[in-house]
Design an enzyme around this catalytic site. Structure first.
Site, PDB file in Angstrom:
ATOM      1  N   GLN A 103       0.846  -1.191   0.000  1.00  9.79           N
ATOM      2  CA  GLN A 103       0.000   0.000   0.000  1.00  9.79           C
ATOM      3  C   GLN A 103       0.878   1.237   0.000  1.00  9.79           C
ATOM      4  O   GLN A 103       0.388   2.356  -0.156  1.00  9.79           O
ATOM      5  CB  GLN A 103      -0.909   0.010   1.236  1.00  9.79           C
ATOM      6  CG  GLN A 103      -1.832  -1.192   1.327  1.00  9.79           C
ATOM      7  CD  GLN A 103      -2.535  -1.234   2.668  1.00  9.79           C
ATOM      8  OE1 GLN A 103      -3.619  -0.671   2.862  1.00  9.79           O
ATOM      9  NE2 GLN A 103      -1.893  -1.883   3.621  1.00  9.79           N
ATOM     10  N   HIS A 121      -1.265   1.433  -4.359  1.00  4.63           N
ATOM     11  CA  HIS A 121      -1.700   2.838  -4.241  1.00  4.63           C
ATOM     12  C   HIS A 121      -0.811   3.785  -5.027  1.00  4.63           C
ATOM     13  O   HIS A 121      -0.811   4.996  -4.767  1.00  4.63           O
ATOM     14  CB  HIS A 121      -1.736   3.249  -2.751  1.00  4.63           C
ATOM     15  CG  HIS A 121      -2.775   2.512  -1.971  1.00  4.63           C
ATOM     16  ND1 HIS A 121      -2.825   2.491  -0.608  1.00  4.63           N
ATOM     17  CD2 HIS A 121      -3.820   1.746  -2.379  1.00  4.63           C
ATOM     18  CE1 HIS A 121      -3.841   1.763  -0.206  1.00  4.63           C
ATOM     19  NE2 HIS A 121      -4.454   1.285  -1.257  1.00  4.63           N
ATOM     20  N   CYS A 132      -2.918  13.788 -20.978  1.00  2.00           N
ATOM     21  CA  CYS A 132      -2.630  12.619 -21.837  1.00  2.00           C
ATOM     22  C   CYS A 132      -2.384  11.346 -21.022  1.00  2.00           C
ATOM     23  O   CYS A 132      -2.224  10.270 -21.587  1.00  2.00           O
ATOM     24  CB  CYS A 132      -1.412  12.916 -22.722  1.00  2.00           C
ATOM     25  SG  CYS A 132       0.163  12.947 -21.840  1.00  2.00           S
ATOM     26  N   GLY A 188       2.732  -4.514   8.975  1.00  2.00           N
ATOM     27  CA  GLY A 188       2.751  -3.058   9.121  1.00  2.00           C
ATOM     28  C   GLY A 188       1.565  -2.318   8.550  1.00  2.00           C
ATOM     29  O   GLY A 188       1.707  -1.185   8.079  1.00  2.00           O
ATOM     30  N   GLU A 216       0.907  -3.527  17.131  1.00  2.25           N
ATOM     31  CA  GLU A 216      -0.460  -3.391  17.668  1.00  2.25           C
ATOM     32  C   GLU A 216      -1.383  -4.454  17.061  1.00  2.25           C
ATOM     33  O   GLU A 216      -1.162  -4.868  15.915  1.00  2.25           O
ATOM     34  CB  GLU A 216      -1.031  -2.011  17.279  1.00  2.25           C
ATOM     35  CG  GLU A 216      -0.231  -0.812  17.749  1.00  2.25           C
ATOM     36  CD  GLU A 216      -0.231  -0.677  19.271  1.00  2.25           C
ATOM     37  OE1 GLU A 216       0.789  -0.234  19.806  1.00  2.25           O
ATOM     38  OE2 GLU A 216      -1.251  -1.064  19.894  1.00  2.25           O
ATOM     39  N   ALA A 232       8.325  -4.468  12.210  1.00  3.70           N
ATOM     40  CA  ALA A 232       8.636  -5.202  10.972  1.00  3.70           C
ATOM     41  C   ALA A 232      10.056  -5.749  10.975  1.00  3.70           C
ATOM     42  O   ALA A 232      10.286  -6.906  10.585  1.00  3.70           O
ATOM     43  CB  ALA A 232       8.434  -4.266   9.774  1.00  3.70           C
TER      44      ALA A 232
END
Ligand code: APR
Length: 247
Positions: A103, A121, A132, A188, A216, A232
Site C-alpha cells: 500500500q 496505491h 494525456c 505493518g 499493535e 517489521a
C-alpha cells in the site's frame, strides 16, 4: 502454532503473498498515517488525499506531496524491506511463487530489490499527466504543479486518493496471489483501508496460513494463525532470519 511452525512453513511454502503497509517503512523514517504520530493526526486526508481536495487547491496538495517526497528521497530501505526481497529470491530459486503487494507509495521495496511487486496505491516519486495520462518520474526539483514532459499539461501525483480506483490490473493480481497462497504475510498495516484490508481474510478463507507482524493488534489479528506483536524489522528477522536456508 508458534514462531517455529511459521518459520517452517515459510521455508517450505510454495506460494507466498505478502501485504505491507506504512509500518514497514516507519523504521526508514517515513511517517505512518493512523499511528499516534501518523500523518492523519496532523493533516486531514480530506484536504490532501482526495480528487476534490486537489481540484480545490492543486498547489496546496502538491506542496504537501513535495514535503512527503523529500522525506522519501532521504529514506533508505530497512532490513525488513531487504528480508522480503530475500524471501522472494529464495522462493523463486526453489520454483515457488511470490507476490509482494504494498500500500506504500515510497518505492522502498523496489529499492530493496523486490521484483514481484504490486504498488496498489501508486508511487509518490511519479506524476501522471491530467491530459494525456503519461506517467513520468519526478525530478529532484520540480515546479509546483509539474507539467507533463510530453504535452505540457498539468500533472498530478501518481497515487490513489480516497474514492479513486486502483491502478489497472493491480487488484486482480493481488487478489489472485492471496487467493492461491499457501502462506500469507501481512506486515505493518492497520488493515482498515479497503480493498487491501481484505486480502489477509481472503487468503485465510482460501486456506492459507496467515501471519501478521504489527506492534499493535488489528482487525486481522483474530484470524491470524500467528500474529507477532513486533515491529517489521524484528518480526521479519524472527520469521525469516538471515541464516534462513532457502528450501
Ligand atoms: N513495524 C510494523 N508495523 C508498525 C511499526 C513497525 N515498526 N510501527 C507501526 N506499525 C503499524 C501500526 O501499528 C499500524 O497498524 O503500522 C500500521 C500503520 O497503519 P496506517 O498508518 O493505517 O498505514 P496503512 O495501514 O499502510 O494505511 C493504509 O491508508 O491513508 C491510506 O493510502 C494510505 O496506503 C495507506 C492506507
Amino acid at each position: 502454532m508458534g514462531l517455529e511452525e511459521a518459520r517452517r512453513r515459510l521455508r517450505e511454502a510454495k506460494r507466498v503473498a505478502v501485504l505491507t503497509g506504512a509500518g514497514i517503512s516507519k523504521p526508514s523514517g517515513i511517517p505512518t498515517f493512523r499511528d499516534a504520530e501518523g500523518l492523519w493526526k496532523a493533516f486531514n486526508p480530506l484536504d490532501y488525499a482526495t480528487p476534490e481536495a486537489y481540484a480545490r487547491d492543486p498547489k496546496k496538495v502538491w506542496a504537501w506531496y513535495a514535503w512527503r517526497i523529500a522525506k522519501v528521497r532521504e529514506a533508505e530501505p530497512n532490513p525488513a524491506h531487504y528480508a522480503l526481497a530475500r524471501l522472494e529470491a529464495d522462493l523463486l530459486a526453489r520454483g515457488g511463487d511470490f507476490l509482494l503487494v504494498t500500500q506504500n507509495v515510497d518505492g522502498l521495496h523496489a529499492r530493496a530489490g523486490s521484483k514481484r511487486l504490486v504498488e496498489l496505491h501508486g508511487n509518490i516519486l511519479r506524476a501522471r499527466c491530467e491530459a494525456c495520462g503519461r506517467r513520468f518520474p519526478l525530478p529532484e526539483a520540480f515546479p509546483i504543479p509539474p507539467s507533463c514532459p510530453a504535452c505540457g499539461a498539468r500533472a498530478r501525483p501518481d497515487v490513489v486518493w480516497f474514492g479513486e480506483l486502483l491502478p489497472e490490473g493491480a487488484w486482480e493480481k493481488a487478489l489472485r496471489a492471496f487467493s492461491e497462497a499457501d502462506l500469507a504475510l501481512v506486515v505493518g498495516t492497520s488493515a482498515e483501508v479497503e480493498p487491501a484490508a481484505s486480502l489477509g481474510r481472503i487468503a485465510y478463507t482460501a486456506g492459507a496460513y496467515l501471519v501478521e507482524v504489527n506492534p499493535e493488534p488489528t482487525p486481522l489479528t483474530p484470524l491470524a494463525h500467528l500474529s507477532l506483536r513486533l515491529g517489521a524489522v524484528e518480526g521479519l528477522e524472527a520469521l525469516y532470519p538471515l541464516s534462513s536456508a532457502p528450501g
